[in-house]
Scaffold this active site. Structure first.
Site, PDB file in Angstrom:
ATOM      1  N   ALA A 134       4.448 -27.974 -20.882  1.00  0.00           N
ATOM      2  CA  ALA A 134       4.520 -28.607 -22.524  1.00  0.00           C
ATOM      3  C   ALA A 134       5.005 -29.945 -22.302  1.00  0.00           C
ATOM      4  O   ALA A 134       6.068 -30.411 -22.983  1.00  0.00           O
ATOM      5  CB  ALA A 134       5.382 -27.542 -23.085  1.00  0.00           C
ATOM      6  N   HIS A 135       4.421 -30.728 -21.317  1.00  0.00           N
ATOM      7  CA  HIS A 135       4.610 -32.249 -21.354  1.00  0.00           C
ATOM      8  C   HIS A 135       3.420 -32.737 -21.603  1.00  0.00           C
ATOM      9  O   HIS A 135       2.181 -32.500 -21.387  1.00  0.00           O
ATOM     10  CB  HIS A 135       5.014 -32.570 -19.898  1.00  0.00           C
ATOM     11  CG  HIS A 135       6.470 -32.004 -19.699  1.00  0.00           C
ATOM     12  ND1 HIS A 135       7.546 -32.645 -19.608  1.00  0.00           N
ATOM     13  CD2 HIS A 135       6.622 -30.645 -19.430  1.00  0.00           C
ATOM     14  CE1 HIS A 135       8.560 -32.131 -19.313  1.00  0.00           C
ATOM     15  NE2 HIS A 135       8.119 -30.840 -19.089  1.00  0.00           N
ATOM     16  N   HIS A 245       9.001 -15.617 -19.182  1.00  0.00           N
ATOM     17  CA  HIS A 245       9.058 -16.668 -18.206  1.00  0.00           C
ATOM     18  C   HIS A 245       8.797 -15.683 -16.930  1.00  0.00           C
ATOM     19  O   HIS A 245       7.995 -16.276 -15.742  1.00  0.00           O
ATOM     20  CB  HIS A 245      10.024 -17.629 -17.915  1.00  0.00           C
ATOM     21  CG  HIS A 245      10.084 -18.714 -19.163  1.00  0.00           C
ATOM     22  ND1 HIS A 245      10.178 -18.578 -20.144  1.00  0.00           N
ATOM     23  CD2 HIS A 245       9.346 -19.971 -18.751  1.00  0.00           C
ATOM     24  CE1 HIS A 245       9.838 -19.706 -20.989  1.00  0.00           C
ATOM     25  NE2 HIS A 245       9.585 -20.595 -20.309  1.00  0.00           N
ATOM     26  N   ASP A 268      16.299 -23.248 -20.551  1.00  0.00           N
ATOM     27  CA  ASP A 268      15.060 -24.144 -20.993  1.00  0.00           C
ATOM     28  C   ASP A 268      14.874 -24.027 -22.214  1.00  0.00           C
ATOM     29  O   ASP A 268      13.836 -24.088 -22.816  1.00  0.00           O
ATOM     30  CB  ASP A 268      13.961 -23.873 -19.891  1.00  0.00           C
ATOM     31  CG  ASP A 268      12.586 -24.770 -19.989  1.00  0.00           C
ATOM     32  OD1 ASP A 268      13.035 -25.946 -20.451  1.00  0.00           O
ATOM     33  OD2 ASP A 268      11.470 -24.206 -19.653  1.00  0.00           O
ATOM     34  N   ALA A 303       6.042 -23.136 -24.063  1.00  0.00           N
ATOM     35  CA  ALA A 303       6.656 -24.546 -24.022  1.00  0.00           C
ATOM     36  C   ALA A 303       8.337 -24.321 -24.263  1.00  0.00           C
ATOM     37  O   ALA A 303       8.831 -24.140 -25.592  1.00  0.00           O
ATOM     38  CB  ALA A 303       6.354 -24.963 -25.512  1.00  0.00           C
TER      39      ALA A 303
END
Length: 381
Positions: A134-135, A245, A268, A303
């Site tokens: 998610a960058h 995750h 995160d 994300a």
């Protein structure tokens, strides 16, 4: 001055092990080894008493962003995570324009100097477009040591960690620079081979950013970064234990190979942690949170998370079957040591900050204390 508090009757998790019917003495902001006769007694029988949680990797919460918000936004996120037991948090940035990141680091540095956060983690922009997660790909760049130094300098001594794709041009030199400056070099959002990761560790990388996520999977002919990061005793591996995750078997694999001393639970987290479903921004990208899972609106990549560390703790014990002592190491002691703060936080020992969490028999949070003050008053009578 508030009277000395003596918390009695709990199962207290100490560095040497768990003490049944134990007690912790709180004098002012610190843990003490003796209590005066007029101390206030707090009966926490039937509960667990553990150190306050330490989060190395967190982008926000409570509807507020560490990555792009104002100082008040950051404080709102900090307050949200404190009521979930995280008494120490590092604010994580996400990929952005370099000048913006430098300016934002200056603001975060002021909050760190005030003691509101424990420093800054730069996650991006020096990461691989192949594993960007998610960058914003348009803002990614190779890890030029001069630009790495610009961000370190902008943080005014409060840079704690930087995540890099160390296989990119300039990656190893950037790792060496970070190590020289006392900043943790973390391998993450990487497409590195096993051999390239071994080189990065030799150059000074000591953390795996959310192991398994945003990196090549473990293969029997091409083991990739996961094998290199798990096998080296110099590396601590971050794990996001939210049930999204990681498969439980992957978590068990990490604990089996790294051992309890080399695992750090992280959230995160992004803005929705402790807040709810809806639409949010993570850096420049729009995120949809549905049923507690955050995904990019465009592309659907995970994300960050909506995790809080109290939930990670409970899941580790009740779902993953980990010993409580191992979870305390991963959620408190190990991250405190990584940050160089273990003389002050991370365990319940005399002289350290009175940062502690009270959990009931089912491992639900009922009380939080930070520096001797109740953040969540257990009201146990």
């Amino acid at each position: 001055m508030a009277p000395t508090k003596v918390l009695t009757g709990a199962r207290v998790v100490l560095p040497a092990g768990t003490v049944d019917d134990g007690r912790v003495i709180v004098e002012g902001t610190r843990i003490a080894d003796t209590a005066p006769a007029d101390s206030e007694t707090v009966d926490v029988s039937g509960h667990w008493l553990v150190p306050g949680f330490v989060d190395l990797h967190n982008h926000g919460g409570g509807g507020a962003s560490f990555a792009g918000g104002t100082a008040e936004d950051v404080l709102q996120g900090v307050r949200t995570h404190r009521v979930h037991g995280t008494t120490t948090v590092v604010a994580s940035a996400v990929t952005g324009d370099l000048d913006f990141l430098a300016r934002h680091a200056g603001m975060l540095a002021e909050l760190a100097q005030q003691g509101d956060i424990a420093g800054i983690h730069f996650e991006g922009p020096f990461i691989s477009p192949c594993r960007k997660g998610a960058h914003d790909e348009q803002l990614l760049r190779d890890p030029d040591p001069a630009e790495v130094r610009k961000l370190i300098d902008a943080a005014h001594g409060q840079a704690r960690m930087m995540t890099l794709a160390t296989e990119l041009p300039g990656g190893l030199d950037s790792v060496r620079l970070l190590a020289e400056q006392g900043v943790i070099a973390a391998v993450g959002h990487t497409d590195a081979t096993y051999e390239q990761t071994v080189e990065a560790i030799a150059a000074g990388a000591t953390v795996a950013t959310h192991l398994f996520n945003a990196m090549p999977p473990l293969g029997h002919r091409a083991p990739g970064p996961i094998a290199a990061l798990l096998e080296d005793e110099r590396v601590t591996v971050e794990l996001i234990n939210d049930g999204t995750h990681l498969h439980p078997a992957a978590l068990q694999l990490a604990f089996h190979h790294a051992g309890r001393e080399r695992v750090a639970f992280i959230t995160d987290a992004m803005d929705a942690a402790g807040f709810g479903d809806g639409r949010y921004m993570l850096g420049t990208l729009e995120v949809e949170v549905a049923e507690g899972v955050a995904r990019l609106v465009e592309g659907g990549s995970i994300a960050g998370s909506t995790l809080t560390l109290d939930r990670a703790f409970k899941r580790a014990v009740t779902v993953d079957g980990l010993p409580v002592e191992d979870v305390v190491a991963a959620i408190s002691a190990n991250p405190a040591r990584l940050l160089g703060l273990d003389e002050r936080i991370g365990s319940l020992e005399p002289g350290k900050d009175a940062d502690l969490v009270i959990l009931d028999a089912g491992f639900d949070l009922v009380g939080v204390m930070r520096r001797g003050e109740w953040v969540v008053d257990p009201q146990l009578g």
